[in-house]
Scaffold this active site. Sequence first.
Site, PDB file in Angstrom:
ATOM      1  N   GLY A  39      36.432  -4.540  65.303  1.00 41.52           N
ATOM      2  CA  GLY A  39      37.116  -4.357  64.022  1.00 41.52           C
ATOM      3  C   GLY A  39      38.329  -3.454  64.089  1.00 41.52           C
ATOM      4  N   CYS A  41      38.462  -0.184  63.636  1.00 39.96           N
ATOM      5  CA  CYS A  41      38.215   1.086  64.323  1.00 39.96           C
ATOM      6  C   CYS A  41      38.575   1.020  65.801  1.00 39.96           C
ATOM      7  CB  CYS A  41      36.749   1.461  64.141  1.00 39.96           C
ATOM      8  SG  CYS A  41      36.287   2.925  65.037  1.00 39.96           S
ATOM      9  N   GLY A 179      52.728   9.032  52.458  1.00 35.94           N
ATOM     10  CA  GLY A 179      51.290   9.308  52.386  1.00 35.94           C
ATOM     11  C   GLY A 179      50.891  10.273  53.483  1.00 35.94           C
ATOM     12  N   ALA A 182      44.764  11.233  56.450  1.00 38.00           N
ATOM     13  CA  ALA A 182      44.544  11.331  57.900  1.00 38.00           C
ATOM     14  C   ALA A 182      45.496  10.417  58.682  1.00 38.00           C
ATOM     15  CB  ALA A 182      43.095  10.981  58.215  1.00 38.00           C
ATOM     16  N   GLY A 184      48.416   9.058  57.844  1.00 35.30           N
ATOM     17  CA  GLY A 184      49.820   9.485  57.723  1.00 35.30           C
ATOM     18  C   GLY A 184      50.135  10.679  58.613  1.00 35.30           C
ATOM     19  N   VAL A 185      49.296  11.708  58.560  1.00 37.26           N
ATOM     20  CA  VAL A 185      49.629  12.916  59.340  1.00 37.26           C
ATOM     21  C   VAL A 185      49.409  12.705  60.843  1.00 37.26           C
ATOM     22  CG1 VAL A 185      49.333  14.549  57.430  1.00 37.26           C
ATOM     23  CG2 VAL A 185      47.414  14.130  58.976  1.00 37.26           C
ATOM     24  N   GLY A 269      46.780   4.189  52.014  1.00 37.61           N
ATOM     25  CA  GLY A 269      45.401   3.791  51.753  1.00 37.61           C
ATOM     26  C   GLY A 269      45.129   2.357  52.163  1.00 37.61           C
ATOM     27  N   ALA A 317      34.565   5.182  59.921  1.00 38.09           N
ATOM     28  CA  ALA A 317      33.759   4.398  60.855  1.00 38.09           C
ATOM     29  C   ALA A 317      32.303   4.855  60.866  1.00 38.09           C
ATOM     30  CB  ALA A 317      34.351   4.515  62.256  1.00 38.09           C
ATOM     31  N   HIS A 442      29.450  32.207  74.443  1.00 40.30           N
ATOM     32  CA  HIS A 442      30.738  32.892  74.538  1.00 40.30           C
ATOM     33  C   HIS A 442      31.366  32.626  75.895  1.00 40.30           C
ATOM     34  CE1 HIS A 442      33.770  35.978  74.006  1.00 40.30           C
ATOM     35  NE2 HIS A 442      33.487  36.408  75.237  1.00 40.30           N
TER      36      HIS A 442
HETATM   37  C1  LIG Z   1      45.034   3.930  61.788  1.00 37.97           C
HETATM   38  C2  LIG Z   1      43.602   4.192  61.444  1.00 37.97           C
HETATM   39  C3  LIG Z   1      42.936   5.241  62.024  1.00 37.97           C
HETATM   40  C4  LIG Z   1      41.607   5.488  61.704  1.00 37.97           C
HETATM   41  N1  LIG Z   1      40.959   6.533  62.289  1.00 37.97           N
HETATM   42  C5  LIG Z   1      39.678   6.778  61.988  1.00 37.97           C
HETATM   43  C6  LIG Z   1      38.972   7.841  62.604  1.00 37.97           C
HETATM   44  O1  LIG Z   1      39.527   8.562  63.433  1.00 37.97           O
HETATM   45  N2  LIG Z   1      37.678   8.044  62.269  1.00 37.97           N
HETATM   46  C7  LIG Z   1      37.036   7.248  61.352  1.00 37.97           C
HETATM   47  O2  LIG Z   1      35.866   7.484  61.075  1.00 37.97           O
HETATM   48  N3  LIG Z   1      37.678   6.229  60.753  1.00 37.97           N
HETATM   49  C8  LIG Z   1      38.972   5.976  61.053  1.00 37.97           C
HETATM   50  N4  LIG Z   1      39.605   4.919  60.472  1.00 37.97           N
HETATM   51  C9  LIG Z   1      38.850   4.099  59.513  1.00 37.97           C
HETATM   52  C10 LIG Z   1      37.943   3.100  60.241  1.00 37.97           C
HETATM   53  O3  LIG Z   1      38.699   2.340  61.139  1.00 37.97           O
HETATM   54  C11 LIG Z   1      37.248   2.222  59.225  1.00 37.97           C
HETATM   55  O4  LIG Z   1      36.576   3.022  58.285  1.00 37.97           O
HETATM   56  C12 LIG Z   1      36.245   1.313  59.912  1.00 37.97           C
HETATM   57  O5  LIG Z   1      36.860   0.485  60.861  1.00 37.97           O
HETATM   58  C13 LIG Z   1      35.517   0.463  58.881  1.00 37.97           C
HETATM   59  O6  LIG Z   1      34.586  -0.328  59.529  1.00 37.97           O
HETATM   60  P1  LIG Z   1      34.081  -1.708  58.918  1.00 37.97           P
HETATM   61  O7  LIG Z   1      33.083  -2.212  59.894  1.00 37.97           O
HETATM   62  O8  LIG Z   1      33.698  -1.519  57.508  1.00 37.97           O
HETATM   63  O9  LIG Z   1      35.357  -2.661  58.893  1.00 37.97           O
HETATM   64  P2  LIG Z   1      36.476  -3.043  59.957  1.00 37.97           P
HETATM   65  O10 LIG Z   1      36.534  -2.106  61.098  1.00 37.97           O
HETATM   66  O11 LIG Z   1      37.705  -3.252  59.155  1.00 37.97           O
HETATM   67  O12 LIG Z   1      35.977  -4.435  60.542  1.00 37.97           O
HETATM   68  C14 LIG Z   1      35.924  -5.568  59.762  1.00 37.97           C
HETATM   69  C15 LIG Z   1      35.932  -6.781  60.695  1.00 37.97           C
HETATM   70  O13 LIG Z   1      35.646  -7.938  59.936  1.00 37.97           O
HETATM   71  C16 LIG Z   1      36.467  -8.996  60.373  1.00 37.97           C
HETATM   72  N5  LIG Z   1      36.562  -9.952  59.274  1.00 37.97           N
HETATM   73  C17 LIG Z   1      37.090  -9.741  58.043  1.00 37.97           C
HETATM   74  N6  LIG Z   1      36.952 -10.837  57.274  1.00 37.97           N
HETATM   75  C18 LIG Z   1      36.323 -11.746  58.041  1.00 37.97           C
HETATM   76  C19 LIG Z   1      35.887 -13.073  57.800  1.00 37.97           C
HETATM   77  N7  LIG Z   1      36.029 -13.658  56.624  1.00 37.97           N
HETATM   78  N8  LIG Z   1      35.298 -13.746  58.833  1.00 37.97           N
HETATM   79  C20 LIG Z   1      35.125 -13.158  60.042  1.00 37.97           C
HETATM   80  N9  LIG Z   1      35.495 -11.894  60.304  1.00 37.97           N
HETATM   81  C21 LIG Z   1      36.084 -11.200  59.314  1.00 37.97           C
HETATM   82  C22 LIG Z   1      37.775  -8.314  60.718  1.00 37.97           C
HETATM   83  O14 LIG Z   1      38.549  -9.105  61.605  1.00 37.97           O
HETATM   84  C23 LIG Z   1      37.278  -7.018  61.348  1.00 37.97           C
HETATM   85  O15 LIG Z   1      37.112  -7.167  62.730  1.00 37.97           O
HETATM   86  C24 LIG Z   1      40.931   4.650  60.786  1.00 37.97           C
HETATM   87  C25 LIG Z   1      41.597   3.566  60.207  1.00 37.97           C
HETATM   88  C26 LIG Z   1      42.905   3.332  60.540  1.00 37.97           C
HETATM   89  C27 LIG Z   1      43.587   2.169  59.917  1.00 37.97           C
END
Ligand SMILES: Cc1cc2nc3c(=O)[nH]c(=O)nc-3n(C[C@H](O)[C@H](O)[C@H](O)COP(=O)(O)OP(=O)(O)OC[C@H]3O[C@@H](n4cnc5c(N)ncnc54)[C@H](O)[C@@H]3O)c2cc1C
Length: 463
Positions: A39, A41, A179, A182, A184-185, A269, A317, A442
Site C-alpha cells: 500500500g 505506507c 500544509g 507530518a 509537509g514538514v 491531508g 500505518a 546511562h
Molecule cells: C508521504 C507519507 C508519509 C507517511 N508516513 C507515515 C509514517 O511515517 N508513519 C505512519 O504511521 N504513517 C505514515 N503515513 C500514513 C500511512 O501510509 C497510512 O496511514 C497507511 O498506509 C494506511 O494504511 P491502509 O492499509 O489503511 O491503506 P493504504 O496503505 O493506502 O493501502 C491501501 C491499498 O489498497 C489498494 N486499493 C485501493 N482500492 C482498491 C481496490 N478497489 N481494489 C484493489 N486494491 C485497492 C491500494 O492500491 C493500496 O495498496 C504516511 C503517508 C504518506 C502519504
Amino acid sequence: MSTYDIIVLGSGPGGYVTAIRASQLGFKTAVVEKESLGGVCLNWGCIPTKALLKSAQVFEYLKHAGDYGLSVKEYDKDFDAVVKRSRNVADGMSKGVQFLMKKNKIDVIEGFGKLKAGKKLEVTDKDGKKTEYSAKHIIVATGARSRELPSLPQDGEKVIGYRKAMTLEKQPKKMIVVGSGAIGVEFAYFYNSMGTEVTIVEYMPKIVPVEDDEVSKQLERSFKKSGIKIMTSAEVTSVDTSGDGVKAMVKTKKGEEVLEADIVLSAVGIKTNIENIGLEDVGIATDRDKILVNDYYQTNIPGYYAIGDVTPGPALAHVASAEGILCVEKIAGMHVEALDYGNIPGCTYCTPEIASVGLTEAKAKEQGYDIKVGKFPFSASGKASAGGNKEGFVKVIFDAKYGEWLGCHMIGAGVTDMIAEAVLGRKLETTGHEVLKAVHPHPTMSEAVMEAVAAAYDEVIHI
Ligand SMILES: Cc1cc2nc3c(=O)[nH]c(=O)nc-3n(C[C@H](O)[C@H](O)[C@H](O)COP(=O)(O)OP(=O)(O)OC[C@H]3O[C@@H](n4cnc5c(N)ncnc54)[C@H](O)[C@@H]3O)c2cc1C
C-alpha cells in the site's frame, strides 16, 4: 467461484497485516490489490520518505563534519541517486510483503476489487477480465490518497502531491510546501537539506498544528535556523502555472502576497478511496468521506468490515494494522478490547524528530485537569551532548490528583524511537513515581524521559 473465509480488499499496512493475522487464526484468506503489495505506507509513504530523510540526515552530517573534529574534503549530493535509493528501499519492502503472503499461504489476487451484495467481490484484472469471489467476511482496507484543494488543483508537474514529491526527476530550486502536518514538514526538511529554497505555508497559527505548543515553537525555531521560511495563518488562494514556474497567491493577516517557486507541494491531508468500490450497491454507510464502523470495525451490513485510513481515526500505518488485527480476532471469537485511540503515538521524522502521545498541555487544561508538567532539555543530556544533538526536549504531563500520565511530547534526535516508553507506561496505567523508580540506562537519550518525569515531581537531578 473461489470461496474464502476472509477476503481483504487492499494490501496496505491495514490489509496485509489483517490477512496475516487471519491466516494465523486458521482462516482461508485472500488479499486483493490493484497496485503494489504494502500500500501507501511501504510504497509511497512511511518507508520511502524515511529513506529520503536518511539521505538528508547523512548529508547534514557531512556538512557539519567539522563539528565532530573531522574533515571531509569533497562531498556532494546526487539527487537522482537519493531518489533511486528510496525507490529501491520501497521495492524491497514490497517484495518482503510478497514473501509474507506466500509464507502465510494467503492468495494474492491482482486487480481492482468491487464489493457486491451477498458477500461477494468482483475483481477486474489489468486486461479487463472480471472474476467473482465470495467470502464469509469481507474487510475493506482501500486506504487513501493525497487530498486536492479546489484552490490548489494538482497537475502533477508544478503543483504536486506526495507521490510526485518523492520521485521528481529534477531537484527544484524553490519549493512551496502547503500544509505543515507530518508529511509537509518531512518534505520541507528533506528538500531544504538538499539545497532547495523552501517556504512552508500553513493555514493554522502554528506549524505541526496537532502537537503541543512548545513542540511547534521549537520546530519553528529549528526550521528557521536551517533556512526554511515559514508563513503561518496563511492560505494559498490560487496558483498560476502559466509561466516558467508557479506563482502562488498567499493570503495572510497582513494582506495578499505572491510567492514564486518551481514547484508547489500540496500536503493538506488525504482523501479516502471509497469511490467505485461498491459501497452503495451493498448499502454500506459512510459519513464525511469515511466508512462508518463500530468498535470491532463492522460496518452497518453484516459480513462487511472496514479498517485503516478508509475509516475515522488517525490515518497512521500502526493504527491501520492494529485495527485489522482486532477486527479478525473479533471475527475469530476472541475476547478483544476496543482500541484506545487516546493512546496512539504520532511521529514526525524531520530533524529534529517529533513524537507524542496523549493530551497536549493545552488539551489537558481544556479538559479541566489539574496538571503537573515536567520538561527536560536535551541540552542537559550527556548522550545528546556527545552526539551533537542538544536541540529539543521531553515534556510530560501528569494529572496532579491521581498521577495519571496524560501526555508525553518529545522533540529531538531519535525521539521517534523513545515514545513507546510513554505508550506502554500509559497502557499499564503507570504513575510518575513508577517511571522514576524504573532505572534508565546511562548515557541515553531515553534518560530524558525519566528526568522530565522527575521534573514534574520536583525531583529532577540534572537541571
Ligand atoms: C508521504 C507519507 C508519509 C507517511 N508516513 C507515515 C509514517 O511515517 N508513519 C505512519 O504511521 N504513517 C505514515 N503515513 C500514513 C500511512 O501510509 C497510512 O496511514 C497507511 O498506509 C494506511 O494504511 P491502509 O492499509 O489503511 O491503506 P493504504 O496503505 O493506502 O493501502 C491501501 C491499498 O489498497 C489498494 N486499493 C485501493 N482500492 C482498491 C481496490 N478497489 N481494489 C484493489 N486494491 C485497492 C491500494 O492500491 C493500496 O495498496 C504516511 C503517508 C504518506 C502519504
